[in-house]
Design a protein around this motif. Sequence first.
Motif, PDB file in Angstrom:
ATOM      1  N   GLU A  52      48.153  26.529  61.464  1.00 29.89           N
ATOM      2  CA  GLU A  52      49.115  26.114  62.733  1.00 29.89           C
ATOM      3  C   GLU A  52      50.463  26.478  62.356  1.00 29.89           C
ATOM      4  O   GLU A  52      50.665  26.897  61.314  1.00 29.89           O
ATOM      5  N   LYS A  53      51.285  26.589  63.349  1.00 26.60           N
ATOM      6  CA  LYS A  53      52.638  26.989  63.196  1.00 26.60           C
ATOM      7  C   LYS A  53      53.221  26.011  62.061  1.00 26.60           C
ATOM      8  O   LYS A  53      53.302  24.932  62.199  1.00 26.60           O
ATOM      9  N   GLY A  54      54.224  26.929  61.267  1.00 25.90           N
ATOM     10  CA  GLY A  54      54.725  26.112  60.006  1.00 25.90           C
ATOM     11  C   GLY A  54      54.043  26.139  58.725  1.00 25.90           C
ATOM     12  O   GLY A  54      54.799  25.714  57.666  1.00 25.90           O
ATOM     13  N   LYS A  55      52.589  26.530  58.953  1.00 21.80           N
ATOM     14  CA  LYS A  55      51.953  26.537  57.762  1.00 21.80           C
ATOM     15  C   LYS A  55      51.857  28.001  57.210  1.00 21.80           C
ATOM     16  O   LYS A  55      51.665  29.063  58.206  1.00 21.80           O
ATOM     17  N   THR A  56      51.630  28.185  56.175  1.00 20.31           N
ATOM     18  CA  THR A  56      51.622  29.573  55.320  1.00 20.31           C
ATOM     19  C   THR A  56      50.613  29.383  54.173  1.00 20.31           C
ATOM     20  O   THR A  56      50.108  28.107  53.716  1.00 20.31           O
ATOM     21  N   THR A  57      50.243  30.502  53.528  1.00 19.04           N
ATOM     22  CA  THR A  57      49.809  30.514  52.163  1.00 19.04           C
ATOM     23  C   THR A  57      50.882  31.425  51.054  1.00 19.04           C
ATOM     24  O   THR A  57      51.420  31.988  51.624  1.00 19.04           O
ATOM     25  N   VAL A  58      50.538  30.691  49.934  1.00 15.65           N
ATOM     26  CA  VAL A  58      51.328  31.410  48.913  1.00 15.65           C
ATOM     27  C   VAL A  58      50.307  31.521  47.760  1.00 15.65           C
ATOM     28  O   VAL A  58      49.218  31.059  47.825  1.00 15.65           O
ATOM     29  N   GLY A  59      50.332  32.913  47.209  1.00 16.13           N
ATOM     30  CA  GLY A  59      49.487  33.252  45.989  1.00 16.13           C
ATOM     31  C   GLY A  59      49.639  32.258  44.935  1.00 16.13           C
ATOM     32  O   GLY A  59      50.554  31.772  44.571  1.00 16.13           O
ATOM     33  N   TYR A  60      48.424  31.864  44.308  1.00 19.24           N
ATOM     34  CA  TYR A  60      48.259  30.994  43.399  1.00 19.24           C
ATOM     35  C   TYR A  60      47.845  31.676  42.137  1.00 19.24           C
ATOM     36  O   TYR A  60      48.205  31.064  40.841  1.00 19.24           O
ATOM     37  N   HIS A  61      46.666  32.633  42.181  1.00 20.09           N
ATOM     38  CA  HIS A  61      45.840  33.109  40.847  1.00 20.09           C
ATOM     39  C   HIS A  61      45.487  34.207  41.298  1.00 20.09           C
ATOM     40  O   HIS A  61      44.914  34.594  42.452  1.00 20.09           O
ATOM     41  N   VAL A  62      45.419  35.249  40.111  1.00 20.07           N
ATOM     42  CA  VAL A  62      45.012  36.589  40.299  1.00 20.07           C
ATOM     43  C   VAL A  62      44.284  36.785  39.289  1.00 20.07           C
ATOM     44  O   VAL A  62      44.621  36.598  37.988  1.00 20.07           O
ATOM     45  N   ASP A  63      42.857  37.479  39.325  1.00 19.47           N
ATOM     46  CA  ASP A  63      42.200  37.802  38.174  1.00 19.47           C
ATOM     47  C   ASP A  63      41.497  39.181  38.509  1.00 19.47           C
ATOM     48  O   ASP A  63      40.448  39.385  39.186  1.00 19.47           O
ATOM     49  N   VAL A  64      41.975  40.133  38.269  1.00 20.49           N
ATOM     50  CA  VAL A  64      41.616  41.510  38.884  1.00 20.49           C
ATOM     51  C   VAL A  64      41.461  42.516  37.749  1.00 20.49           C
ATOM     52  O   VAL A  64      42.122  42.849  36.876  1.00 20.49           O
ATOM     53  N   LYS A  65      40.526  43.477  38.160  1.00 23.00           N
ATOM     54  CA  LYS A  65      40.468  44.644  37.265  1.00 23.00           C
ATOM     55  C   LYS A  65      40.754  45.869  38.130  1.00 23.00           C
ATOM     56  O   LYS A  65      40.260  45.939  39.070  1.00 23.00           O
ATOM     57  N   HIS A  66      41.486  46.681  37.258  1.00 24.70           N
ATOM     58  CA  HIS A  66      41.566  48.039  37.833  1.00 24.70           C
ATOM     59  C   HIS A  66      41.137  49.093  37.065  1.00 24.70           C
ATOM     60  O   HIS A  66      41.290  49.407  35.964  1.00 24.70           O
ATOM     61  N   LEU A  67      39.870  49.440  37.984  1.00 27.77           N
ATOM     62  CA  LEU A  67      38.824  50.247  37.409  1.00 27.77           C
ATOM     63  C   LEU A  67      39.017  51.527  37.425  1.00 27.77           C
ATOM     64  O   LEU A  67      38.500  52.502  36.586  1.00 27.77           O
ATOM     65  N   ALA A  68      39.884  52.265  38.222  1.00 24.54           N
ATOM     66  CA  ALA A  68      40.162  53.629  38.480  1.00 24.54           C
ATOM     67  C   ALA A  68      41.255  54.177  39.169  1.00 24.54           C
ATOM     68  O   ALA A  68      41.963  53.539  40.042  1.00 24.54           O
ATOM     69  N   PRO A  69      42.061  55.429  39.069  1.00 22.11           N
ATOM     70  CA  PRO A  69      43.047  55.742  39.593  1.00 22.11           C
ATOM     71  C   PRO A  69      42.877  56.214  40.965  1.00 22.11           C
ATOM     72  O   PRO A  69      41.995  56.510  41.443  1.00 22.11           O
ATOM     73  N   ALA A  70      44.145  56.151  41.857  1.00 24.25           N
ATOM     74  CA  ALA A  70      44.152  56.539  43.147  1.00 24.25           C
ATOM     75  C   ALA A  70      45.450  57.322  43.399  1.00 24.25           C
ATOM     76  O   ALA A  70      46.371  56.924  42.632  1.00 24.25           O
ATOM     77  N   PRO A  71      45.305  58.588  43.551  1.00 25.77           N
ATOM     78  CA  PRO A  71      46.853  59.418  43.672  1.00 25.77           C
ATOM     79  C   PRO A  71      47.746  59.027  44.615  1.00 25.77           C
ATOM     80  O   PRO A  71      47.349  58.611  45.710  1.00 25.77           O
ATOM     81  N   ILE A  72      49.214  59.616  44.287  1.00 31.92           N
ATOM     82  CA  ILE A  72      49.996  59.306  45.493  1.00 31.92           C
ATOM     83  C   ILE A  72      49.533  60.200  46.515  1.00 31.92           C
ATOM     84  O   ILE A  72      49.111  61.377  46.614  1.00 31.92           O
ATOM     85  N   GLY A  73      49.803  59.751  47.964  1.00 30.98           N
ATOM     86  CA  GLY A  73      49.392  60.196  49.219  1.00 30.98           C
ATOM     87  C   GLY A  73      47.800  59.889  49.704  1.00 30.98           C
ATOM     88  O   GLY A  73      47.510  60.217  50.695  1.00 30.98           O
TER      89      GLY A  73
END
Length: 123
Positions: A52-73
């Motif tokens: 509803e209007k006036g409500k939003t979400t904020v980040g609270y927790h992140v648990d992420v693995k970065h497995l491989a690269p991605a090039p520019i572009g």
Amino acid sequence: MKVGESLEKTFIVKPEHSASAVSSGAVNVLSTPMMIAFMEDVSFTLVQRYLEKGKTTVGYHVDVKHLAPAPIGSEVKVKSTLIEVNGKRLKFKVEAYYKDKKIGEGIHERVIVDESEFMKRVE
């Protein structure tokens, strides 16, 4: 908003998204902090339309693995799936892909807040 709903967005990796640009490394590929930012963006967008209007979400927790690269572009596809709703807490499964290769995966949690009340806490 229902458990199982998902959203996918595509991002172009720009030079300012590189590890060397954000000081998270010395290489010119998609940085982990920017991959996580993309994951948060998709998760935020997925649920914002249900609030509803006036409500939003904020980040609270992140648990992420970065497995491989991605090039520019390159194009990186990021998918977020809502996997749990616990009151105001929302949990997402997040994934990132470069071409058909999974380059990141994990869990992201957000909390529903009243925007004006939240901003009063900053003052």
